[in-house]
Design a protein around this motif. Structure first.
Motif, short mmCIF file in Angstrom:
data_model
loop_
_atom_site.label_atom_id
_atom_site.label_comp_id
_atom_site.label_asym_id
_atom_site.label_seq_id
_atom_site.Cartn_x
_atom_site.Cartn_y
_atom_site.Cartn_z
N UNK A 161 4.27 6.58 2.77
CA UNK A 161 5.19 6.44 3.90
C UNK A 161 6.32 5.47 3.58
N UNK A 162 6.00 4.35 2.92
CA UNK A 162 7.03 3.37 2.58
C UNK A 162 8.02 3.93 1.57
N UNK A 163 7.54 4.75 0.62
CA UNK A 163 8.44 5.37 -0.34
C UNK A 163 9.38 6.35 0.36
N UNK A 186 -5.06 -3.43 10.61
CA UNK A 186 -4.91 -2.03 11.01
C UNK A 186 -3.75 -1.82 11.98
N UNK A 187 -3.70 -2.62 13.04
CA UNK A 187 -2.66 -2.40 14.05
C UNK A 187 -1.28 -2.87 13.58
N UNK A 240 4.53 -2.16 12.03
CA UNK A 240 5.46 -3.05 11.32
C UNK A 240 6.89 -2.52 11.35
N UNK A 241 7.04 -1.20 11.35
CA UNK A 241 8.38 -0.62 11.38
C UNK A 241 9.17 -1.03 12.60
N UNK A 242 8.57 -0.89 13.77
CA UNK A 242 9.26 -1.25 15.01
C UNK A 242 9.50 -2.75 15.09
N UNK A 243 8.62 -3.55 14.48
CA UNK A 243 8.81 -5.01 14.47
C UNK A 243 10.02 -5.37 13.62
N UNK A 286 19.76 2.02 10.24
CA UNK A 286 19.20 2.64 9.05
C UNK A 286 17.69 2.48 8.96
N UNK A 287 17.19 1.30 9.30
CA UNK A 287 15.74 1.07 9.29
C UNK A 287 15.04 1.88 10.38
N UNK A 288 15.69 2.02 11.52
CA UNK A 288 15.10 2.83 12.59
C UNK A 288 14.91 4.27 12.14
N UNK A 289 15.92 4.83 11.47
CA UNK A 289 15.79 6.19 10.95
C UNK A 289 14.77 6.26 9.81
N UNK A 290 14.74 5.21 8.99
CA UNK A 290 13.83 5.22 7.83
C UNK A 290 12.37 5.20 8.27
N UNK A 291 12.07 4.49 9.34
CA UNK A 291 10.69 4.40 9.80
C UNK A 291 10.33 5.49 10.81
#
Length: 380
Positions: free
Chosen positions: A30-32, A290-291, A296-299, A369-374
């Motif tokens: 997912x990170x890639x 786990x949570x 982490x993306x939204x954070x 950009x991060x919002x779209x990436x995650x």
């Protein structure tokens, strides 16, 4: 015969047991995928590069010339920007001259107005007649160009962004002020991140009475305006970095806490969380291992949007005199000084205003950009 020769050339492929199970290309995590999607966003990449350059310049910029941050000299006050090579390009804006248009009933009167405006140093003023007029009121117009560096016998000196009202170098103070503004923003964002994630995570995970109590406290804090908190800080602390950071911290984490709470409540009933609980993992491990990784993306995205808000809030407070106070520099104090002299010396306002605008736009574009990436829907 020809068909037989062609048939001899055809060699049957030997079927292997694992042939159908081979993957044609390696799978991506997912990170890639997120990184790949982010770097496809050209605006976000350009913004990231721009922001990195600004951060680097905030550290190295003040040392790029011999002028100190608080090096005052009224004899060189209000000098316009002058840069080597660019001083020979009339439209560059870094020529080291002051230029304006003046009106009068006659050309002579308009010229007199121009000369008096520039300290009656007629030998260093070039006059260009724009309109000779017809004798009516303020119908004549001239353009005056004042060679201020020559008038002050400073032909060999260069102030890349000019000087302020006390003769301090604007280039040095601009980057020093950028350092202060970014420092306040990053500290406030980091503290808000820690408090908001912990508070929202606990409220969302435990729910029930714990959630009710924590949310009521949160609602009380949300109802307190930041400006009121700043005024209260002024009664206890002196205006400066500490009071601004405390004010931003007191209420700045509430938005993060709400978002984290909502995401945790949505994720805590998922299968992977139930599996972790079934295996006997403690609540702390369930939350941290786990949570939090799954939200982490939204954070990260919310933090990227909080930083420009903190920069703007600091600039606003310094602009109205409740934040950083002179002689200390920040983007807010520089904009305040420039605003006071905008009619006569607009360059004092232009440079810090452009820089703070670029910083805020860059952070917001990176956040987009991060919002779209995650967002898994954006991955292709």
């Amino acid at each position: 015969m020809e068909n037989k020769e062609i048939k001899d050339l055809l060699v049957p492929m030997k079927q292997k047991e694992d042939t159908s199970e081979k993957i044609s290309s390696p799978s991506r995590t997912f990170l890639q995928d997120a990184r790949r999607t982010f770097f496809k966003n050209k605006l976000a990449v350009v913004s990231m590069i721009t922001l990195v350059l600004i951060i680097i310049m905030s550290f190295v910029g003040p040392g790029m010339n011999d002028h100190g941050i608080d090096d005052q000299d009224l004899s060189r006050a209000k000098l316009p920007a002058r840069v080597p090579v660019l001083e020979n390009i009339s439209w560059s804006g870094f020529t080291g001259v002051l230029s304006d248009e003046f009106q009068g009933d006659t050309v002579e009167q308009a010229t007199t107005n121009a000369i008096s405006r520039y300290s009656n140093q007629e030998e260093f003023i070039d006059i260009e007649v724009l309109d000779e007029g017809d004798g009516s009121r303020n119908s004549a117009e001239v353009k005056a160009t004042y060679h201020v560096y020559e008038a002050k016998d400073m032909q060999d000196q260069y102030y890349w962004l000019g000087t302020d009202t006390l003769g301090r170098d604007q280039w040095t103070r601009l980057w020093d002020g950028t350092t202060v503004s970014l420092l306040i923003a990053f500290i406030a964002a980091a503290i808000s991140l820690l408090i908001g994630v912990a508070y929202g995570g606990i409220a969302g995970y435990y729910g029930g009475k714990v959630d009710d109590v924590l949310m009521r406290i949160l609602e009380v804090l949300v109802g307190i305006p930041n400006l009121v908190i700043i005024l209260l800080m002024m009664l206890v602390l002196d205006p400066g970095i500490t009071s601004i950071v405390i004010a931003l911290t007191i209420t700045g984490w509430t938005g993060m806490a709400r978002i984290v709470r909502g995401e945790v409540m949505k994720q805590k009933n998922q299968e992977y969380v139930l599996a972790a609980r079934t295996l006997g993992q403690s609540n702390w491990k369930v939350i941290t291992k786990h949570l939090l990784p799954n939200i982490s993306g939204i954070i990260i995205i919310n933090t990227m949007f909080n930083i420009p808000d903190a920069i703007f809030f600091e600039a606003f407070l310094s602009f109205i005199g409740l934040g950083i106070t002179p002689p200390d520099a920040s983007l807010g104090t520089l904009i305040n000084t420039g605003f006071d002299n905008i009619m006569l010396y607009p360059y004092m306002l232009v440079f810090p205003a452009i820089l703070i605008s670029v910083i805020m736009i860059a952070f917001n574009l990176i956040g987009d950009g991060l919002r779209d990436a995650f967002d898994p829907k954006m991955h292709k």
